[in-house]
Design an enzyme around this catalytic site. Structure first.
Site, short mmCIF file in Angstrom:
data_model
loop_
_atom_site.label_atom_id
_atom_site.label_comp_id
_atom_site.label_asym_id
_atom_site.label_seq_id
_atom_site.Cartn_x
_atom_site.Cartn_y
_atom_site.Cartn_z
N GLU A 11 32.75 40.32 52.97
CA GLU A 11 33.31 39.14 53.38
C GLU A 11 34.13 39.51 54.67
O GLU A 11 34.75 38.76 55.50
CB GLU A 11 34.45 38.64 52.25
CG GLU A 11 35.42 39.65 51.98
CD GLU A 11 36.25 39.08 50.97
OE1 GLU A 11 37.42 38.91 51.19
OE2 GLU A 11 36.02 39.18 49.78
N GLU A 70 33.53 44.85 43.42
CA GLU A 70 33.52 44.10 45.11
C GLU A 70 34.65 44.83 45.69
O GLU A 70 35.75 44.96 45.24
CB GLU A 70 33.64 42.88 44.89
CG GLU A 70 33.82 41.93 46.26
CD GLU A 70 34.03 40.62 46.15
OE1 GLU A 70 34.43 39.90 46.70
OE2 GLU A 70 33.61 40.09 45.05
N ASP A 104 36.57 41.74 41.66
CA ASP A 104 36.97 42.02 43.28
C ASP A 104 38.28 42.92 43.36
O ASP A 104 39.39 42.69 42.88
CB ASP A 104 37.05 40.59 43.98
CG ASP A 104 37.43 40.77 45.48
OD1 ASP A 104 37.73 41.88 45.76
OD2 ASP A 104 37.54 39.81 45.92
N HIS A 127 30.24 34.97 50.17
CA HIS A 127 31.66 34.76 49.92
C HIS A 127 32.07 33.43 50.00
O HIS A 127 31.78 32.94 51.28
CB HIS A 127 32.48 35.74 50.63
CG HIS A 127 33.97 35.57 50.94
ND1 HIS A 127 34.75 35.07 51.98
CD2 HIS A 127 35.13 35.97 49.81
CE1 HIS A 127 35.60 35.11 51.81
NE2 HIS A 127 36.09 35.66 50.41
#
Length: 304
Positions: A188, A161, A135, A238
């Site tokens: 998300e 991500e 991420d 998420h």
């Protein structure tokens, strides 16, 4: 905010929630339509999300079923958790934490890092048997993200991500996806169904990550799962939460035909109002078997 709360109360107060999921779907639709002029993302939708999760909890409790069975059921007793490591910014710490999580039984590791030496340290710890995701937290332009994705291509990451800022640059994500050998994940920061539809239409992601506390709760999450299935996009929610948001995510995923790993921030608790239900064992979450969400908060602990 006061007028928004009043509008929500007027929509929900007269309703009686029973066992029929269509009741919740109609309340959800009325909330979205009644509140669209306060925005279709942000705090309004976050509020709707919490209400929706609560209504599904009530309905499943009245039916005497764990929520995942009300959503279609599953033979699964567990779902894999993935260790979502905090941002440490230090290769030696990330390597140590990665090895520690693997020793605890995690078969999926996610970093919150964006420096190559740190990602490589984690990859060396994971080897080829443990999946590694990264991420990036929206640090780069499209061109910068393409350059990084190419630099990381030999590591065979499970996904990259949110590498681009702003996170709703769907066209930029689509460009990156064409250039990257690793799957691109995002979602998300998307707060409604139509925005996910646009994300899929431009081919921006291979992995969609709606957040149940930000998308509209269980009702909207189910729609995103169906939309992903129709568009060939894998949905992996998420869920870095420790209460109803996490439990609701587990239930929705448990009702899916596909095994979905559940995000779990990598940390330990001295005490938690949700007990062992939010504690993975050997890298797996037990699917809650109690009625509704399967675990109410410990009120004595909350009061203390």
């Amino acid at each position: 905010w006061q007028s928004t709360c009043t509008a929500i109360a007027q929509i929900i107060a007269p309703r009686v929630v029973g066992r029929d999921p269509s009741q919740i779907a109609q309340i959800q639709a009325d909330l979205h339509r009644g509140l669209y002029n306060t925005g279709r993302s942000g705090p309004t939708v976050f509020a709707i999300s919490g209400l929706d999760i609560a209504l599904w909890d009530i309905a499943a409790k009245r039916a005497g079923l764990p929520l995942y069975k009300m959503l279609g059921g599953s033979a699964r007793a567990t779902l894999p958790a993935y260790a979502s490591l905090l941002r440490y910014g230090d290769a030696s710490v990330v390597e140590r934490k990665t090895k520690e999580a693997i020793a605890r039984g995690y078969r999926y590791i996610k970093l919150h890092e964006n420096k190559t030496d740190i990602v490589r340290a984690a990859k060396n710890a994971c080897g080829d048997k443990v999946a590694l995701m990264v991420d990036c937290s929206c640090p780069w332009t499209v061109d910068e993200a393409i350059a990084v994705a190419r630099e990381w291509s030999d590591m065979k990451l499970a996904w990259i991500e949110e590498p681009i800022y702003p996170p709703d640059d769907h066209g930029g994500l689509a460009q990156l996806r064409k250039a990257s050998s690793a799957p691109i994940a995002a979602g998300e920061n998307i707060s409604n169904f139509m925005e996910f539809k646009r994300l899929f239409e431009v081919g921006a992601v291979g992995i969609a990550q709606p957040s149940i506390t930000k998308i509209g709760g269980v009702t909207e999450m189910r729609k995103i799962f169906a939309l992903g299935e129709a568009n060939g996009v894998v949905v992996v929610p998420h869920s870095p939460y420790f209460g109803p948001g996490l439990l609701a995510s587990i239930h929705v995923c448990a009702a899916s035909a596909r095994e979905i790993p559940i995000e779990r921030y990598y940390c330990d608790f001295t005490q938690t109002p949700f007990g062992d239900q939010i504690i993975p064992k050997n890298g797996d979450f037990a699917v809650p078997q109690g009625p509704g969400l399967g675990q109410d908060p410990d009120r004595d602990l909350v009061e203390r």
